[in-house]
Enzyme design. Structure first.
Site, PDB file in Angstrom:
ATOM      1  N   CYS A 474     -50.320   6.038 -24.564  1.00  0.00           N
ATOM      2  CA  CYS A 474     -49.694   5.914 -23.243  1.00  0.00           C
ATOM      3  C   CYS A 474     -50.655   5.455 -22.150  1.00  0.00           C
ATOM      4  O   CYS A 474     -50.228   5.020 -21.088  1.00  0.00           O
ATOM      5  CB  CYS A 474     -49.074   7.245 -22.832  1.00  0.00           C
ATOM      6  N   HIS A 609     -49.618  10.945 -13.480  1.00  0.00           N
ATOM      7  CA  HIS A 609     -49.085  10.459 -14.763  1.00  0.00           C
ATOM      8  C   HIS A 609     -47.631  10.902 -14.891  1.00  0.00           C
ATOM      9  O   HIS A 609     -46.755  10.093 -15.177  1.00  0.00           O
ATOM     10  CB  HIS A 609     -49.938  11.000 -15.906  1.00  0.00           C
ATOM     11  N   HIS A 650     -40.982   6.148 -18.553  1.00  0.00           N
ATOM     12  CA  HIS A 650     -42.359   6.097 -19.046  1.00  0.00           C
ATOM     13  C   HIS A 650     -42.555   4.813 -19.832  1.00  0.00           C
ATOM     14  O   HIS A 650     -42.060   4.661 -20.952  1.00  0.00           O
ATOM     15  CB  HIS A 650     -42.616   7.323 -19.931  1.00  0.00           C
ATOM     16  N   HIS A1245      -8.494 -32.882 -47.259  1.00  0.00           N
ATOM     17  CA  HIS A1245      -8.892 -33.120 -45.863  1.00  0.00           C
ATOM     18  C   HIS A1245     -10.139 -33.995 -45.902  1.00  0.00           C
ATOM     19  O   HIS A1245     -11.251 -33.516 -46.055  1.00  0.00           O
ATOM     20  CB  HIS A1245      -9.170 -31.757 -45.199  1.00  0.00           C
ATOM     21  N   ASP A1434      -3.862 -25.495 -40.500  1.00  0.00           N
ATOM     22  CA  ASP A1434      -4.253 -26.810 -40.002  1.00  0.00           C
ATOM     23  C   ASP A1434      -3.075 -27.559 -39.373  1.00  0.00           C
ATOM     24  O   ASP A1434      -3.147 -27.981 -38.206  1.00  0.00           O
ATOM     25  CB  ASP A1434      -4.879 -27.622 -41.140  1.00  0.00           C
TER      26      ASP A1434
END
Length: 1663
Positions: A474, A609, A650, A1245, A1434
């Protein structure tokens, strides 16, 4: 010599430090003298009353020596320029064996016979006691002298290592030079009285130097050094005559060179006169090799300045202003984990029972951590996506912090790239583990490993200083700052970029910290609260720029705060490694305070802190109150405590840097923001804070600057691993308001790496200026020019006020072409014009107000006076002078001196010519600029030539006429008058000469025939027969000068040619021709073009008293980019230079703006302007699924099961993998396109005669998989209605021609536990080296809905739709709309797509513009293995394609429209074969102007709406490219698809991202519903005609696909380096080019091709 002098002074100081009792001197017993610069060293000791005064006095004497060295160098350059690549030549030669009188006689004879210019004379500089004579002068003159002087030539001689320039020269220096050298001495030292000081004997005549104070002593010593011949025998004689001597006198000599002849001579002289005198010699030179003296270990100044900062913080704090507003507003920004990190619902279990889950759903997050400007940092989108966002945001914030600090590479000593370091704190890399680790690619290592974060910054900015990544958990970022400070204090770096990085993307750390009881389950950090229950994790990115305070002040930086001390210790005595320890923290504070020399009660604010844990808060408050506010003695000033974690959470590795930036903002805003961590009541474990005078701000507390009490902040940053780091911050020093420089017009510059950013930069600056109209214009200009890094897209404007600048910026913003693009710096040509435009006060403003220019002219004026020509300065300073009364000598010398001074000025500003050209008189300055002549020679020649003119030619008897016409025009118009052509400046710009009488008649004749002409204001007709009387004599004088080698090419208007070398040019003959022959300027420029010395891109700078040659150059050079003047007679000097510098800046000529502002830097300030506006796109690999939870618990299905699959349809074949859990499920299915049933779908197609799988096959796949997953996840629930939406078609799926091997397609569907959204992706598989590689074809989301609610909604407007359909049919009956039969419909379609019969469902259609309605009857299916048959979906929907591809509203002859996707497809009932349906659509152009069309298709049965396809989108495609797109590969195992691309997206996403804009029916909460980014492989419209080949198109497609760059971005001017192609990616491209294009190239090819244009040309030429 200077180094010797510095060492000498330092050695003396160190010697006396060891023996301080010997530092005792007086007039009766001590005597000093010296040789050369050692003479100055002696004055340092004499001017120091005590040993303590010696170091500072010595420093001043070193400065004197430095300035003396500069003066000598300047003089040497004026007399004989030394080029950078030439070898050093000696300015002094010692001759032995000849009497001084003989040498002097030879020198006088040589200087006279050679007619040497006075300033270039060869002279005697030293006469030694043994008779040796030192002869000094310009090296070329020395060579000539020794070659021609018989007596001296035969004597022994040797050159000496004297390279600094001429010294001991009374003909070159006087008291003004002495005053300049000594002028900068510290006034306190200069005024020091010297009564009773020991004597300093002159090395010239042995006489004591006079003076009442130190300044007098320094001036006298400098004058002797510069002007006196060194005569050591005179010193010896003076020493012997001193009254101090007695027979038994003891002589102690302290010297650095006891073996030198001077020392021996002194000892011999004294002992010969006083035989009983004893002599002892102390050799101070022994100190050089004495290692016993240790250097000081404590630095003089360990204060560190913060000069820049930038952040990306939660709560929208993407800049410092928003960060402060958040603090000021007292906002608590915790939130639930957003979907772009992970699914918070499935990864959180507050009971802790489920494996690997977090106990808390909360955190504080940056809004868009994926946003990044990849092209700015030369990264490809591919590399950017794989790079940890912490690394990317570190780059962004590092740049912004550097920009904030005014960083410009190598601007000052502290910004030298070799001395800049980077240090960043980082304690996790979630992105590597959770995101990039899902699909490891080539940039996985450099993109994610922590060391690359600071390393990438150093690499991009080319910093060579130390680079560290620091992990102390930290406290990592404040520990990184400590490392940075230490590096600065120890001298390992001169500037450091430091910070902290934390981006939370994975759930593992949440889970681990939860189970370690670190995290709060209820929200944010409740710092100081009685109910504090742990901390809240947070994102955070912060970068700051650090320098030593002295360097920051020297660099004119804005100092945000001063770090007085920082330290780290470890809580080794705590009860556990993660538990805080108050006594250790207390010891740390005292250590930092002691280091800084500050008392605890001086600190008024402690930024705690403050994690909001019970143990942490209690220990920290205990340690803080013990040190800063103990009960006894009680504080007199309040101590405030707070913590930024109450606002932002933090930030772990970024926590310390966030707190530091908060403290710096507190200083800026003079206020302490309120603390928001107490949600219930103050922690009951705290002591009585009121009694201790400790306060937690509950509202914003004013904390203004006070002159009698400095503000200090202690910042604490503790580590869960036991480390404690604290930092003491002092408020920035107060600076006086600047007065501003004398300029009246300033340049404001903007730049960017893209046009998008350039426009945004322009707009943001305009906005800022409109809100800050009182800003100082000088500081604005200084900030945008001298304190900014400049990029390739540029804008520069000039103005005399902020209002003018705003107006100019608005005007630039309205242009179609916003700014100029600088691909590379252009070459520069200097033009030195003639003398026809002289005027009074030429350059007077610049002379009076710009010191560097003034100093240059003063130096040149000295040369004029030394040559006996008088001063030119009155012609410059007197703006009211009558030019007609000025002599030709003054005007010509002034013209040349102004040109030389301007040439030096431009070069000082970084404008270095690649070629020079002079016209007429300007050729002398051109010869100087090219290196052929020294300034002294040029001035001497011009002065002598003009004196000859004044003596031998009659002034004003001839005239010169500038005519706007050709030579033939003049010949035709003037047939009865005698004239000569003097200058051919351009084809239609001619200057002629004639007698005064004829010139008047000629002008009248030309005017009468329509030709413009101007009589030049000159007393003589140059380049004419009037010059004949002076030619022979001038040629003789010119022989005293020889041309040196050209340093740059010279375009000679005399020769009408370009000279690259000067060896073939004889100075005297060339200068004779320059005087008499016509100046053929146009021919010379044309020849230079032919030789390639200049071209249309060359930028020309005219150097002269006025702009006279711009028209001539433009008439000769086609498409000239720019030509700028240096001075103009019709506007102020500042205006002219501002306009010219604007042009130079925009065209890319490197300008040293720092040098421009150097004289006035104390009077300008660095402004806090808007930061660079990035061209941001979202680069983000989304973490998907639950593998962080299940890890290795998921069942594996590495082999295809031999058992009969539980799911099989025509399009869905093999289940490869499936998993169903309480938190959702996933299924992976694989199908073979070559399977008979699947291939039949494609065969029905066809496009361009090739089978193509219809995109309307995907609904069948989607609904099949969705129903299967729903039944598995919710077996007890009936199947709901389903909507298949957010469909994006990325590529078309074409079966290969070779059907002998399988062609695999993989479908993957993921579902949440409730099956609210089931995400589908369809990919084709290619087999690369036995490794399946997926290429996405399409994506979409199935959502469960309610059939009845759909029907109710549609019923509300079904009648309106019915009415419109009836209207269309009536219009068809009336001939207002077109009715089309079934056969005609599919005949029209066949131009694009050829449907099989069972796809041809439309029976008839009515078309009207972009609107259509069709009657549809669906064909029956041959089997029942369909969920939504493609031959039903389609035909029921392709009415939209019919409108665009067959109607009259679009250009379907040149353009076809193909399916892009749709937002929603839902049917309230199953479609039934044989039923009559009616489809209605109205297509509309997309609003973004992309050429796309969007529409909704409604499907009706009778009068009811039974289905709707919303947002169906078709994109345009040039018809000519159909064959390319729909031509499948012939063979191989690769993916048989051709890429069909959607329109440009506003962002680049590497996985589904929640930042994609959602439609109104989309669920914004679902993190997995964003569209997938398409692969990019579009054909790029060629802009190089010859490069329009299949190979080039394929190469560009490959480049786009591999880099991730949008195809439209691959223009001819695109720089390959900007695509992010590094050595790694180049190897991939080499392989791809070989396998896919059959082109073998080297990997360096991509690194060496500057632009796409050159890449195209190379491919076209080579293949």
């Amino acid at each position: 010599m200077l180094a010797d002098m510095c060492v000498g002074v330092y050695k003396a100081a160190m010697n006396y430090e060891i023996r301080p009792h010997e530092f005792s001197f007086n007039t009766q017993e001590s005597l000093f003298t010296g040789l050369g610069l050692g003479f100055l060293a002696a004055t340092a000791v004499v001017a120091s009353p005590s040993l303590l005064d010696l170091p500072i006095t010595a420093a001043e004497v070193v400065r004197i020596a430095m300035r003396a060295g500069i003066l000598l160098y300047q003089k040497s350059q004026d007399l004989e320029q030394l080029s950078l690549d030439s070898s050093l030549e000696s300015w002094t030669t010692v001759v032995r064996g000849l009497d001084e009188s003989i040498v002097r006689g030879e020198l006088e004879k040589f200087n006279k016979s050679m007619e040497t210019p006075p300033s270039s004379r060869i002279y005697i500089s030293v006469v030694e006691p043994d008779g040796s004579v030192f002869i000094s002068g310009p090296p070329s003159g020395l060579r000539e002298f020794f070659n021609k002087s018989g007596k001296v030539q035969s004597a022994p001689r040797a050159p000496l290592p004297v390279y600094g320039g001429p010294c001991h020269a009374a003909h070159l220096y006087d008291r003004t030079h002495t005053e300049w050298v000594v002028s900068k001495v510290n006034p306190e030292i200069a005024s020091r009285r010297l009564s009773g000081h020991p004597l300093v004997l002159s090395m010239g005549d042995g006489q004591p130097l006079a003076g009442e104070n130190a300044r007098d002593l320094f001036e006298s010593a400098t004058y002797v050094l510069l002007t006196s011949i060194i005569r050591w025998d005179s010193v010896l004689a003076a020493v012997k005559k001193l009254p101090h001597w007695k027979q038994d006198t003891k002589l102690q000599l302290e010297t650095f060179r006891p073996s030198s002849p001077a020392v021996h001579g002194l000892i011999s002289a004294v002992q010969s006169e006083y035989p009983d005198c004893t002599v002892s010699v102390d050799d101070l030179g022994d100190w050089i090799i004495d290692n016993s003296l240790e250097p000081p270990t404590i630095p003089i100044d360990s204060r560190i300045a913060v000069v820049g900062m930038s952040c990306r913080l939660p709560g929208g704090s993407d800049d410092l202003q928003r960060f402060w507003e958040l603090l000021e507003d007292g906002r608590d920004v915790h939130q639930k984990v957003p979907g772009n990190r992970y699914d918070v619902e499935s990864h959180t279990d507050m009971t802790g029972r489920r494996l690997n889950t977090s106990h808390t759903p909360f955190g504080c997050f940056i809004d868009s951590p994926g946003l990044f400007d990849a092209s700015f940092f030369d990264m490809s989108p591919r590399e950017a996506g794989q790079t940890d966002p912490t690394h990317r945001l570190a780059l962004l914030t590092a740049y912004e912090a550097l920009e904030y600090s005014g960083y410009v590479p190598n601007r000052t000593r502290s910004t030298t790239r070799d001395r800049v370091g980077t240090v960043y704190g980082q304690c996790s890399d979630d992105y590597r583990e959770a995101n990039a680790g899902q699909n490891i690619d080539m940039y996985f290592i450099p993109g994610n490993y922590r060391a690359f974060a600071p390393g990438r910054i150093s690499y991009f900015f080319k910093f060579s200083g130390p680079s560290f990544n620091c992990d102390t958990a930290c406290s990592a970022s404040l520990a990184a700052v400590q490392i940075a400070c230490s590096a600065l204090i120890r001298g390992e770096a001169d500037m450091v970029v430091a910070g902290g990085l934390n981006i939370l993307t994975g759930s593992d750390s949440f889970a681990g910290l939860s189970r370690g009881f670190f995290l709060s389950k209820t929200g944010n950090c409740k710092v100081f609260d009685d109910g504090a229950d742990g901390y809240c994790r947070a994102d955070g990115i912060g970068s700051i720029v650090l320098k030593r305070l002295s360097d920051a002040q020297q660099d004119n930086d804005n100092i945000l705060g001063v770090i007085l001390g920082t330290a780290t210790n470890h809580s080794s005595h705590a009860i556990s490694i993660t538990h805080p320890h108050a006594p250790t923290q207390e010891h740390l504070y005292r250590s930092v305070l002691s280091q800084a020399g500050i008392g605890p009660h001086d600190v008024d604010l402690v930024e705690m802190h403050g994690t909001g844990t019970q143990a942490g808060d209690a220990a920290e408050i205990e340690s803080v109150t013990r040190v800063f506010s103990p009960p006894v003695p009680r504080r007199s000033h309040p101590l405030y405590i707070s913590s930024v974690k109450a606002n932002l959470g933090h930030g772990e590795a970024a926590a310390g840097i966030t707190a530091l930036m908060k403290a710096l903002l507190i200083f800026q805003h003079n206020a302490i923001p309120r603390h928001v961590g107490i949600k219930t009541a103050l922690n009951s474990k705290f002591p009585d804070l009121e009694r201790l005078n400790v306060h937690i701000p509950k509202e914003t507390i004013p904390w203004p600057y006070r002159s009698n009490r400095k503000r200090y902040v202690m910042i604490n940053n503790f580590s869960a691993a036991g480390g404690n780091t604290s930092l003491l911050l002092e408020e920035p020093p107060v600076r006086p308001d600047p007065q501003g420089p004398p300029q009246t017009r300033f340049v404001v510059a903007l730049s960017a790496k893209s046009t998008t950013s350039l426009r945004r930069n322009l707009e943001s600056l305009i906005t800022w200026l409109e809100g800050n109209r009182s800003a100082r214009l000088a500081s604005l200009a200084y900030t945008t020019t001298a304190r900014r890094m400049h990029h390739k897209h540029r804008i520069a404007v000039h103005g005399a006020s902020v209002a003018e600048i705003i107006q100019a910026l608005h005007q630039r913003g309205s242009r179609a072409e916003l700014g100029l693009l600088v691909s590379k710096p252009p070459s520069v040509a200097f033009i030195f014009s003639g003398q026809g435009s002289f005027y009074a006060g030429v350059g007077s403003q610049l002379f009076k107000e710009y010191p560097p220019y003034r100093e240059q002219l003063q130096r040149l004026d000295e040369i004029c006076q030394q040559n006996g020509f008088g001063s030119i300065l009155p012609a410059i300073t007197d703006t009211d002078a009558d030019v007609s009364q000025l002599s030709a000598l003054v005007t010509q010398l002034t013209t040349v001196c102004v040109q030389i001074a301007l040439c030096r000025l431009w070069r000082t500003l970084g404008v270095k010519p690649a070629v020079v050209i002079g016209a007429s008189l300007g050729e002398y300055a051109a010869l100087y600029a090219a290196g052929a002549l020294s300034a002294s020679d040029a001035i001497f020649l011009v002065g002598q030539r003009t004196l000859l003119m004044q003596k031998l030619c009659t002034a004003n008897s001839y005239g010169m006429l500038a005519v706007q016409g050709s030579v033939d025009d003049i010949r035709r118009c003037v047939q009865d008058r005698t004239y000569e052509v003097a200058c051919i400046n351009a084809p239609r710009s001619i200057t002629i000469c004639a007698s005064i009488k004829d010139i008047v008649d000629i002008q009248q004749s030309l005017v009468s025939q329509g030709y413009r002409s101007v009589k030049l204001n000159v007393p003589f007709a140059f380049h004419s027969s009037q010059m004949d009387p002076i030619l022979d004599r001038y040629e003789e004088i010119a022989k005293a000068v020889s041309f040196r080698s050209l340093q740059i090419p010279l375009i000679s208007s005399t020769l009408a040619d370009a000279a690259v070398q000067s060896r073939s040019l004889v100075a005297s003959l060339f200068l004779r021709e320059n005087t008499r022959a016509p100046a053929r300027f146009a021919e010379a420029v044309a020849k230079a073009q032919d030789m390639g010395l200049v071209n249309s891109h060359t930028v020309w700078v005219e150097i002269g008293v006025h702009s006279t040659y711009s028209g001539a150059v433009r008439a000769t050079v086609a498409d000239l980019q720019a030509i700028v003047p240096s001075l103009r007679s019709d506007e102020t000097n500042w205006h002219t230079l501002a306009v010219s510098m604007c042009t130079l800046q925009e065209t890319g000529v490197p300008l040293d703006w720092n040098e421009w502002y150097r004289p006035f830097e104390p009077e300008v300030r660095l402004l806090d302007l808007p930061s660079y506006r990035w061209d941001l796109k979202n680069h983000w690999i989304q973490y998907n699924g639950d593998w962080l939870l299940v890890k290795d618990k998921r069942p594996r299905t590495d082999q295809i099961s031999a058992a009969t699959p539980s799911l099989r349809t025509a399009l869905v074949h093999q289940i490869m993998e499936e998993s169903f859990r309480p938190d959702g499920g996933e299924i992976v299915v694989q199908s073979d396109v070559m399977d008979k049933e699947f291939f039949a779908v494609a065969s029905g197609h066809k496009m361009s005669g090739r089978p193509l799988v219809s995109v309307f096959s995907y609904p069948d796949i989607a609904f099949t998989l969705a129903r299967y997953m729903y039944s598995r996840l919710k077996p007890e629930s009936p199947l709901p209605a389903m909507d298949f939406g957010q469909v994006r078609v990325l590529q078309g799926l074409l079966p290969r021609k070779d059907r002998s091997k399988p062609q695999w397609v993989r479908m993957r569907m993921r579902a949440d536990p409730q099956c609210a959204a089931l995400q589908l992706s369809i990919s084709g598989l290619s087999d690369e080296s036995s490794r399946h590689v997926e290429e996405k074809l399409a994506s979409g989301v199935v959502r469960c809905g309610d059939r009845q609610s759909w029907q109710d909604e549609w019923a509300d407007y079904a009648h309106l739709l019915t009415t419109r359909i009836v209207t269309l049919q009536q219009m068809a009956e009336n001939g207002q709309a077109s009715r089309v039969s079934r056969d005609l419909v599919y005949t029209l379609f066949k131009n694009i797509v050829d449907y099989a019969d069972h796809y041809r469902g439309i029976q008839s259609a009515v078309l009207h513009g972009l609107e259509a309605v069709a009657d549809v009857i669906l064909a029956p299916s041959n089997d029942s293995r369909w969920t939504a048959p493609p031959h039903h979906i389609d035909p029921i929907t392709h009415v939209g394609g019919l409108v665009l591809n067959a109607g009259h509203a679009t250009d379907h002859h040149n353009t076809i429209y193909v399916m892009e996707g749709w937002k929603s497809m839902r049917f309230a009932e199953e479609l039934v074969a044989g039923e009559l349906y009616r489809s209605y659509v109205k297509m509309n152009p997309a609003r973004d102007g992309s050429g796309f069309f969007v529409g909704d298709v409604y499907v009706m049965r009778e009068d009811h709406i039974v289905g709707k396809v919303r947002g169906m989108t078709l994109r345009p495609l040039p018809r000519i490219l159909m064959n390319r797109f729909f031509d499948p590969p012939d063979d191989g195992d690769g993916l048989a698809t051709q890429h069909i691309q959607p329109h440009d997206l506003p962002q680049v996403q590497h996985q589904p991202s929640p930042t994609t804009d959602s439609g109104p029916d989309d669920d914004p909460k679902d993190p997995n519903t964003g569209p997938l980014t398409p692969e990019v492989d579009l054909p790029v419209a060629p802009s190089v005609e010859k490069a329009n080949t299949k190979l080039v198109r394929g190469a560009l497609a490959l480049l786009a696909a591999e880099t991730g760059v949008e195809p439209d971005g691959l223009t001819d001017e695109t720089e390959v380096s900007a695509l992010g192609i590094d050595s790694l990616l180049s190897l991939v491209l080499v392989e791809k080019f070989a396998t896919e294009l059959q082109v073998n190239i080297q990997s360096s090819f991509f690194l060496e091709s500057p632009t796409i244009r050159e890449l195209k040309e190379y491919l076209t030429a080579s293949w």
